[in-house]
Design an enzyme around this catalytic site. Structure first.
Site, short mmCIF file in Angstrom:
data_model
loop_
_atom_site.label_atom_id
_atom_site.label_comp_id
_atom_site.label_asym_id
_atom_site.label_seq_id
_atom_site.Cartn_x
_atom_site.Cartn_y
_atom_site.Cartn_z
CG ASP A 23 7.95 4.37 -5.15
OD1 ASP A 23 7.05 3.51 -5.22
OD2 ASP A 23 9.03 4.28 -5.77
CG ASN A 71 0.78 3.40 -10.37
OD1 ASN A 71 0.74 4.42 -9.70
ND2 ASN A 71 1.93 2.73 -10.55
C1 IPE Z 1 5.24 6.40 -8.86
O1 IPE Z 1 5.64 5.21 -8.29
C2 IPE Z 1 3.77 6.61 -8.76
C3 IPE Z 1 3.24 6.78 -7.41
C4 IPE Z 1 3.90 6.74 -6.29
C5 IPE Z 1 1.84 7.03 -7.34
P1 IPE Z 1 5.83 3.88 -9.16
O2 IPE Z 1 6.26 2.82 -8.23
O3 IPE Z 1 4.62 3.63 -9.97
O4 IPE Z 1 7.01 4.32 -10.14
P2 IPE Z 1 8.03 3.43 -10.96
O5 IPE Z 1 7.22 2.38 -11.67
O6 IPE Z 1 8.99 2.82 -9.97
O7 IPE Z 1 8.71 4.39 -11.87
C1 IPE Z 2 3.76 3.41 -4.22
O1 IPE Z 2 4.27 2.23 -3.73
C2 IPE Z 2 2.27 3.39 -4.39
C3 IPE Z 2 1.82 3.36 -5.78
C4 IPE Z 2 2.59 3.43 -6.81
C5 IPE Z 2 0.41 3.23 -6.00
P1 IPE Z 2 4.68 1.02 -4.67
O2 IPE Z 2 3.53 0.09 -4.79
O3 IPE Z 2 5.19 1.50 -5.99
O4 IPE Z 2 5.84 0.38 -3.83
P2 IPE Z 2 7.16 -0.29 -4.37
O5 IPE Z 2 7.84 0.73 -5.25
O6 IPE Z 2 6.73 -1.51 -5.15
O7 IPE Z 2 7.93 -0.62 -3.16
MG MG Z 3 7.02 1.98 -6.63
#
Ligand code: IPE
Ligand code: IPE
Ligand code: MG
Length: 242
Positions: A23, A71
């Site tokens: 993340d 997602n």
């Molecule tokens: C969790 O991250 C899923 C992945 C890293 C693939 P998210 O960014 O989607 O999680 P939330 O929305 O902050 O809970």
């Molecule tokens: C994790 O990074 C990747 C996925 C969830 C696909 P994020 O896209 O959630 O990054 P932040 O949380 O917005 O920084």
């Molecule tokens: Mg995230």
């Protein structure tokens, strides 16, 4: 991938299975005045080195959470970019990992990610199936609740009598069948939540949260997480360590 180096120093106890919620790509991009998509692509750059760092420390199973069932709620352009990134990773990273003896697996749904990617996944899973190095599972369109629900559905469909059902048999219906439960779950990016990752399997996992954003996570962070794990005492509900 082999145990590292010539050093004879004893290695601290390694977890058998590490799982990572990767993340923080979006925040990394914002910090660097780039688009969210560029943040995701940057997150792929060190993948190979990270896998090798875990493997060198004796980790046998590594599971990476790349795309959750939730997602899909993101803007279409970002989702498309993540799918393109998956296709590129399969094309470029999978052969390199194969050369190093890694076995690749996919956890998640394959019916919504496009036929090309689904077929490419099947190809790399079968190409690497006999490898004896680290097992790298990529959770893509994965949700812990979905996994549990599908396991329950399959048992009901098979008319499995309820009373004698065991945790072990239930676990064999999950996408992770054949994999040990994760010993350590790492989450980068500073959020302190599970976000639907390995809900059943992570029942007794040690949790490690780091504010480091995923594109900044490197071999030194791997070592720090594993050293922290080695200093933990796991009791599994008993009064003394197992
Ligand atoms: C969790 O991250 C899923 C992945 C890293 C693939 P998210 O960014 O989607 O999680 P939330 O929305 O902050 O809970
Ligand atoms: C994790 O990074 C990747 C996925 C969830 C696909 P994020 O896209 O959630 O990054 P932040 O949380 O917005 O920084
Ligand atoms: Mg995230």
């Amino acid at each position: 991938m082999t145990q590292s180096g010539n050093s004879t120093a004893p290695q601290p106890a390694a977890p058998l299975h590490v799982a990572i919620t990767m993340d923080g790509n979006g925040r990394w991009a914002q910090k660097h005045h780039l688009t969210r998509e560029e943040g995701h692509w940057r997150g792929r750059v060190r993948l190979y080195d990270i896998v090798r760092a875990f493997s060198d420390r004796g980790v046998r199973y590594l599971t990476l959470y790349a795309f959750s069932t939730e997602n899909w709620r993101r803007p279409a352009a970002e989702v498309e970019s993540l799918l393109a990134l998956a296709a590129t990773a399969i094309e470029h990273d999978a052969p390199r990992l194969h050369e190093q003896g890694a076995r690749l697996l996919h956890l998640g749904r394959k019916d919504r990610i496009g036929r090309e990617i689904a077929e490419a996944i099947d190809r790399v899973v079968s190409m690497t199936g006999a490898n004896t190095g680290i097992t790298l599972s990529v959770a893509f369109d994965y949700g812990g609740r979905q996994d549990i629900l599908e396991a329950a559905r399959s048992l009901i469909r098979d008319g499995r009598p309820a009373e004698s059902l065991t945790e072990q048999e239930f676990g064999e219906r999950l996408l992770t069948r054949g994999l040990p439960d994760p010993d350590l779950i790492i989450r980068t990016g500073g959020e302190l939540r599970m976000s639907n990752f390995l809900l059943w399997q992570g029942a007794y996992a040690e949790l490690y949260f780091t504010p480091t954003l995923w594109p900044d996570f490197g071999p030194d962070d791997v070592n720090q997480a594993l050293d922290t794990y080695a200093a933990r005492t796991r009791r599994f509900g008993a009064l003394e360590a197992d």
